[in-house]
Design a protein around this motif. Structure first.
Motif, mmCIF file in Angstrom:
data_model
loop_
_atom_site.group_PDB
_atom_site.id
_atom_site.type_symbol
_atom_site.label_atom_id
_atom_site.label_comp_id
_atom_site.label_asym_id
_atom_site.label_seq_id
_atom_site.Cartn_x
_atom_site.Cartn_y
_atom_site.Cartn_z
ATOM 1 N N ALA A 120 -26.261 -2.770 -14.100
ATOM 2 C CA ALA A 120 -26.610 -3.346 -12.797
ATOM 3 C C ALA A 120 -27.398 -2.349 -11.956
ATOM 4 N N VAL A 147 -33.862 -12.799 -12.669
ATOM 5 C CA VAL A 147 -32.929 -13.723 -13.322
ATOM 6 C C VAL A 147 -32.833 -13.419 -14.808
ATOM 7 N N LEU A 150 -30.541 -10.557 -15.296
ATOM 8 C CA LEU A 150 -29.160 -11.012 -15.142
ATOM 9 C C LEU A 150 -28.679 -11.716 -16.410
ATOM 10 N N ARG A 151 -29.567 -12.457 -17.051
ATOM 11 C CA ARG A 151 -29.204 -13.078 -18.328
ATOM 12 C C ARG A 151 -28.877 -12.001 -19.362
ATOM 13 N N ALA A 154 -25.553 -10.624 -18.633
ATOM 14 C CA ALA A 154 -24.512 -11.594 -18.981
ATOM 15 C C ALA A 154 -24.251 -11.626 -20.488
#
Length: 287
Positions: A120, A147, A150-151, A154
């Motif tokens: 992060a 985004v 972030l994927r 994840a």
């Protein structure tokens, strides 16, 4: 049901306290941050965009995240058994499944912090240093976007969770700290190299290249890599897709995590019975 959940919660809190009392884990997280930040800075991804940063980090992630997950997991269940604390814990209303679930949940929470935190921070660094157009949130293919990072983040967490579960499972059959480390290292090497070597061997044996996508998804590393190409890197360049079967890859990561947990529960539940059977066998042989 409440009693079972209460047992899991007690084990979960106890295991979190154990992780907090181990400063070596924080050192590993700082080391991971330094390595990731250095790779992005040297590779130029931080100044180019989120997807180039993911490209820079993909290969190191396939090695570093499993390594840190194995470090978190290789003594997670062995330490209690070796110290005798597991026998004390089992005198309380905590089943083998509840104990394993509590330990793995706590270690996974630690994994989210120790691995997710550095990634992060690297993403925030890219946000601040990349070209202005990378700050646009993508609503369609072909545009770099936070985004997409972030994927990527994840996908890193379930990838690490699979190795955490597997390393914890193999630790249940260890008899010494050294053997627990050796088994964890074996699980790491088998996961990182096994899938790719298996695909190369099948290709050399004459297997169809069209089946590569399905074969890669069988290993944790192949599934993770395929998902990153399919839903992070490939999205930015708007390809036709087909890097990996998404459902199969997700099922692979979840499946390896579940397999590790089930194997650990079975080892802990059946361990005392096996010990009793061995003692009976020794007694008969001594007669």
């Amino acid at each position: 049901m409440n009693r079972r959940l209460g047992g899991v919660w007690v084990v979960f809190r106890r295991e979190l306290a154990t992780v907090r009392r181990t400063p070596g884990y924080a050192v590993l997280a700082v080391g991971l941050l330094v390595v990731l930040g250095g790779l992005v800075a040297v590779g130029g991804g931080g100044a180019t965009g989120f997807v180039p940063a993911v490209v820079d980090l993909l290969l190191p992630t396939e090695v570093l995240v499993p390594l840190l997950a194995v470090v978190l997991g290789y003594r997670a269940l062995f330490a209690d058994a070796a110290s005798g604390e597991l026998g004390v814990i089992r005198t309380y209303p905590v089943s083998a499944a509840g104990y394993v679930v509590g330990v793995l949940l706590a270690r996974t929470a630690a994994l989210v912090v120790l691995v997710g935190g550095p990634f992060a921070l690297v993403g925030a660094y890219v946000w601040l240093t990349a070209a202005p157009d990378t700050g646009i949130f993508a609503t369609h293919s072909g545009v770099d976007s936070p985004v997409l990072f972030l994927r990527f983040l994840a996908l890193v967490v379930p990838f690490g969770a699979a190795y955490l579960s597997l390393s914890a499972a193999v630790s249940t059959i260890a008899t010494t700290r050294r053997s627990a480390f050796a088994l964890g290292l074996l699980a790491l090497l088998a996961g990182v190299l096994g899938g790719d070597l298996g695909v190369l061997r099948s290709l050399s044996a004459g297997a169809s290249p069209s089946g590569i996508a399905g074969s890669l998804a069988l290993s944790p590393n192949g599934a993770f890599r395929g998902l990153v190409f399919e839903h992070v890197i490939g999205v930015s360049f708007a390809p036709e897709g087909g890097f990996v079967d998404t459902g199969r890859a997700v099922a692979s990561l979840v499946g390896w995590t579940v397999v590790g947990g089930v194997a650990a529960v079975a080892a802990i539940a059946l361990g005392p019975r096996v010990d009793v059977a061995v003692e009976h066998l020794r007694a008969r042989l001594d007669q």
